[in-house]
Write an enzyme that holds these catalytic residues in place. Sequence first.
Site, PDB file in Angstrom:
ATOM      1  N   GLY A 139       0.847  -1.184   0.000  1.00  0.00           N
ATOM      2  CA  GLY A 139       0.000   0.000   0.000  1.00  0.00           C
ATOM      3  C   GLY A 139       0.880   1.231   0.000  1.00  0.00           C
ATOM      4  O   GLY A 139       2.041   1.165   0.405  1.00  0.00           O
ATOM      5  N   THR A 140       0.342   2.344  -0.435  1.00  0.00           N
ATOM      6  CA  THR A 140       1.201   3.508  -0.608  1.00  0.00           C
ATOM      7  C   THR A 140       0.833   4.687   0.282  1.00  0.00           C
ATOM      8  O   THR A 140       1.133   4.649   1.470  1.00  0.00           O
ATOM      9  CB  THR A 140       1.272   3.902  -2.095  1.00  0.00           C
ATOM     10  OG1 THR A 140      -0.062   3.956  -2.619  1.00  0.00           O
ATOM     11  CG2 THR A 140       2.042   2.862  -2.888  1.00  0.00           C
ATOM     12  N   THR A 141       0.156   5.712  -0.208  1.00  0.00           N
ATOM     13  CA  THR A 141       0.140   6.993   0.501  1.00  0.00           C
ATOM     14  C   THR A 141      -1.114   7.229   1.342  1.00  0.00           C
ATOM     15  O   THR A 141      -2.230   7.074   0.869  1.00  0.00           O
ATOM     16  CB  THR A 141       0.305   8.146  -0.512  1.00  0.00           C
ATOM     17  OG1 THR A 141       1.471   7.901  -1.300  1.00  0.00           O
ATOM     18  CG2 THR A 141       0.452   9.470   0.198  1.00  0.00           C
TER      19      THR A 141
END
EC number: 3.4.25.1
Length: 289
Positions: free
Chosen positions: A59-61
């Site tokens: 997952g990122t931001t």
Amino acid sequence: MEHTPRNAGFALPAAYMSTMTSSFIDFLKAEAPDLLPRARVENMPAVPGGGSAFEPPHGTTIVASTFNGGVLIAGDRRATTGNTIASRDLEKVYVTDAYSAVGIAGTAGIALELVRLYTVELAHYEKIEGVSLSLDGKANKLANMVKGNLDGALAGLAVLPLFVGYDIDADDPKRAGRIVSFDVTGGRYEENAGYHAIGSGAVYAKSSLKKLYDPEADADTAVRTAIEALYDAADDDTATGGPDLVRRIYPTVVTITAEHGAVMLPQEETASIAESVVRERSERPGQLG
């Protein structure tokens, strides 16, 4: 004629009926340790030189900010495996109880297990004790869970949550929203600037928040600011997904206030704001970043 009790042969072990601990995680450690997220890490095949035998989705931001009377957390929807998009619509922001929410970055599968277990932990404590944990208690619980994944982090399977909550015991209700970040060792850090971001696009999102953040803003303005920050992150970070107008995939946003508690915004609302941001940016391309 002999009567056989309806539940004969189906009695639960005594440990399942015990109220000796209000921690569901402690119960799992004693009765079913294989169900803890760390068990997945321990059972993963190793490769020469350390690490894991595959690269799981990440997952990122995630961004968070306080506003006048509350706090919010928002996340993009993209998960990546290396330079490949693994998922375009991953949910990375979750309501964890009436006045708290968590966003996740890092190894997606383990992060999702961790936040689900954390949600059960908070609910279990409240059922056993009859009261919910304090905001500091909730943050400490999450810090201990992150620390429990240290072996996974050292193997390249790190999980970093971002915690937000509304402190119902705060002296000033207008400033009761709080943001807590963590490191992989379980260290917890109060973010007193009023905003924070984690994940691959964090540096770009924080730069955007630094310019747009207003502690006196209302909830609607704060939501738009968060979506703009995610847009800016996606503009420069390939692992962060921006609003996808074709597939109608938009950021996930949770707001927390004294009046309404933790509320996941309907997709129709986030879609309207995201489309407005995209439209405004397209009208002034020189300021896209």
